[in-house]
Scaffold this motif. Structure first.
Motif: not given
Length: 105
Positions: A8-13, A50-53, A82-85, A87-93
């Motif tokens: 899911x993280x890869x998909x967002x990135x 993790x769910x928060x990091x 918070x939704x993982x999505x 978190x993943x979007x913040x990481x990708x940004x």
């Protein structure tokens, strides 16, 4: 780390990269790239998830020249509930801000 969460993280990135660089084809592949060829290969190295990091960095490889580039490691923290999505979007940004693909150099 759960494989589903990494996917899911890869998909967002991938989506963020494609939106940020619309003139380039950004696609996911399983396994390493062919040793020679055309284009740029990017590999997401997840250091913690993790769910928060989430923390990690991007490694880039120019398949024509064989040159490697490693972006800086970043980490993004969120709230447990918070939704993982988000978190993943913040990481990708964050990745887009600090890890310049070789075609932009």
């Amino acid at each position: 780390m759960v494989q589903k969460d990494v996917r899911n993280l890869c998909d967002v990135l991938q989506m963020k990269l494609q939106n940020h660089f619309p003139n380039h084809a950004v696609k996911q592949v399983e396994g390493p790239p062919h040793p020679v060829g055309e284009g740029i290969y990017g590999k997401l190295v997840v250091q913690a998830l993790r769910s928060d990091h989430v923390s990690g960095f991007l490694m880039w490889r120019n398949l024509e020249t064989g040159q490697n580039y490693e972006g800086p490691s970043i980490q993004v923290d969120g709230m447990d509930d918070a939704p993982k999505q988000r978190l993943y979007e913040g990481f990708a940004d964050g990745m887009l801000k600090v890890s310049t693909p070789p075609w932009e150099k």
